[in-house]
Design a protein around this motif. Structure first.
Motif, PDB file in Angstrom:
ATOM      1  N   MET A  49       0.832  -1.192   0.000  1.00 22.69           N
ATOM      2  CA  MET A  49       0.000   0.000   0.000  1.00 22.69           C
ATOM      3  C   MET A  49       0.868   1.244   0.000  1.00 22.69           C
ATOM      4  O   MET A  49       1.916   1.290   0.655  1.00 22.69           O
ATOM      5  N   THR A  50       0.400   2.256  -0.738  1.00 21.53           N
ATOM      6  CA  THR A  50       1.028   3.568  -0.723  1.00 21.53           C
ATOM      7  C   THR A  50       0.114   4.519   0.028  1.00 21.53           C
ATOM      8  O   THR A  50      -1.055   4.709  -0.348  1.00 21.53           O
ATOM      9  N   GLY A  51       0.642   5.106   1.098  1.00 19.53           N
ATOM     10  CA  GLY A  51      -0.126   6.074   1.858  1.00 19.53           C
ATOM     11  C   GLY A  51       0.163   7.481   1.362  1.00 19.53           C
ATOM     12  O   GLY A  51       1.313   7.920   1.329  1.00 19.53           O
ATOM     13  N   ILE A  52      -0.877   8.211   0.950  1.00 18.15           N
ATOM     14  CA  ILE A  52      -0.723   9.555   0.380  1.00 18.15           C
ATOM     15  C   ILE A  52      -1.429  10.556   1.286  1.00 18.15           C
ATOM     16  O   ILE A  52      -2.606  10.383   1.639  1.00 18.15           O
ATOM     17  N   SER A  53      -0.682  11.617   1.657  1.00 20.62           N
ATOM     18  CA  SER A  53      -1.248  12.644   2.550  1.00 20.62           C
ATOM     19  C   SER A  53      -0.867  14.022   2.032  1.00 20.62           C
ATOM     20  O   SER A  53       0.210  14.210   1.454  1.00 20.62           O
ATOM     21  N   SER A  54      -1.736  14.971   2.257  1.00 19.54           N
ATOM     22  CA  SER A  54      -1.470  16.373   1.922  1.00 19.54           C
ATOM     23  C   SER A  54      -2.072  17.243   3.019  1.00 19.54           C
ATOM     24  O   SER A  54      -3.210  17.013   3.463  1.00 19.54           O
ATOM     25  N   VAL A  55      -1.308  18.274   3.460  1.00 19.92           N
ATOM     26  CA  VAL A  55      -1.782  19.158   4.515  1.00 19.92           C
ATOM     27  C   VAL A  55      -1.239  20.558   4.255  1.00 19.92           C
ATOM     28  O   VAL A  55      -0.115  20.727   3.762  1.00 19.92           O
TER      29      VAL A  55
END
Length: 357
Positions: A49-55
């Protein structure tokens, strides 16, 4: 959106951006995941799995309105396996896009730490990160902050592998559109403009999975997981039986040891008894010998005290009625009793000597 404290501006704006990115990367973020399949060198495949986050950074000043994009990687499996959990500092990378300064800052500052090397995971994470960055820098001529070639493998890899790892890292960065230039004793990495960066990775090692592929591989993985679980249960049962056999063998060995100890104690007791009997026999024989010697001395004295009648001289002529003379010695009653005692002692001594031999 998580709250991140404002940062006091030092002289170098890039240092401020690093601090902002560090705070944002450690804050709580919503993670969306995308499945992929990893092919190992031995040909086996494993889902990941690739975990993608943006903040966004909400404070004013340097970094105001900037966005942090973060990509993390983990395998799918039992969470007891560390490789199946996202790590806060390993198998991850981030990029901070600052619209005010029109710059992009890549991190972590010490470079990516990949737990399972030679699987193409590093280039895959970087490729996914560039995919997130590109839409935000499509206009405006964004630049990329230069950074030093990471040296985080020092002290982790042996000396001969550090050089190989450095060459592989340099090739990965060049494929992604970065330039790598020697400066002094090290290397500096950058890009003339952000749009030069390209999302590339080794498609022979890692590729995306659409929902249908994910469902198919998930069922296969689940089936294999059930088989693995059954195999694990069987192995545990066999291990338990082996442990029971071992405990039984240990008990039998302990019983044998105790029996040997009892036999040894009995043997020691018999030996001591025989030694005591031998000593008693030797003392009895010594007493009998002393008694016999004493009686011998008495017997000699008695023999000397006995007086025999004189014997007439032998005549050369014998009369017709002459008869042979017979010597007769008469002993008293006390002397005869003494002789019988001596005879009994000698017999007893002979018997004890025969028993000892």
């Amino acid at each position: 959106m998580s709250e991140v404290s404002a940062v006091v501006s030092p002289r170098d704006p890039r240092e401020v951006l690093y601090k902002i990115a560090k705070e944002l990367s450690q804050s709580a973020m919503t993670v969306s995941e995308r499945a992929c399949l990893v092919k190992s060198a031995d040909g086996s495949k494993r889902m990941a799995m690739t975990g993608i986050s943006s903040v966004n950074y909400p404070h004013s000043g340097i970094g105001q309105g900037s966005t942090l994009h973060k990509v993390s990687f983990r395998f799918i499996g039992d969470e007891s396996d560390p490789m199946c959990r996202y790590h806060p500092t390993e198998d991850m990378a981030w990029a901070l896009v600052d619209p005010r300064s029109k710059t992009v800052l890549f991190g972590p500052e010490r470079g990516m730490l990949i737990r399972q090397r030679s699987e193409g995971i590093g280039s895959y994470i970087l490729g996914q990160l560039i995919r997130l960055v590109n839409p935000g820098v499509s206009v405006g001529g964004f630049k990329v902050h230069e950074f030093k070639m990471p040296l985080s493998v020092e002290g982790v890899l042996p000396g001969d592998e550090q050089q190989i790892n450095s060459l592989r890292c340099e090739a990965m960065l060049r494929r992604a559109g970065f330039y790598v230039s020697p400066v002094g004793a090290g290397l500096v990495v950058g890009a003339r403009k952000a749009l030069d960066l390209q999302s590339r990775w080794n498609l022979d090692k890692i590729w995306f999975m659409n929902p249908a592929q994910l469902a198919e591989n998930a069922s296969i993985w689940l089936s294999e997981g059930v088989e693995s679980a059954s195999s694990l249960i069987k192995t545990k049962d066999e291990l338990r039986l082996a442990q029971d056999d071992l405990e039984s063998a240990r008990g039998e060995l302990e019983r044998e040891r105790q029996a040997l100890q009892r036999q040894q104690r009995d043997h020691d007791a018999q030996t001591e008894s025989l030694k005591a009997q031998k000593q008693a026999d030797e003392e009895t024989i010594a007493a009998l010998r002393a008694e016999v010697l004493q009686q011998d001395q008495k017997l000699v004295g008695v023999a000397q005290a006995v007086e025999l009648p004189p014997v007439p001289p032998a005549s050369t002529e014998l009369s017709a009625d002459a008869h042979p003379r017979i010597l007769r010695v008469e002993l008293g009653r006390s002397v005869m009793g003494f002789l019988w005692v001596v005879l009994a002692v000698v017999s007893a001594f002979a018997f004890m000597t025969l028993k000892q031999s």
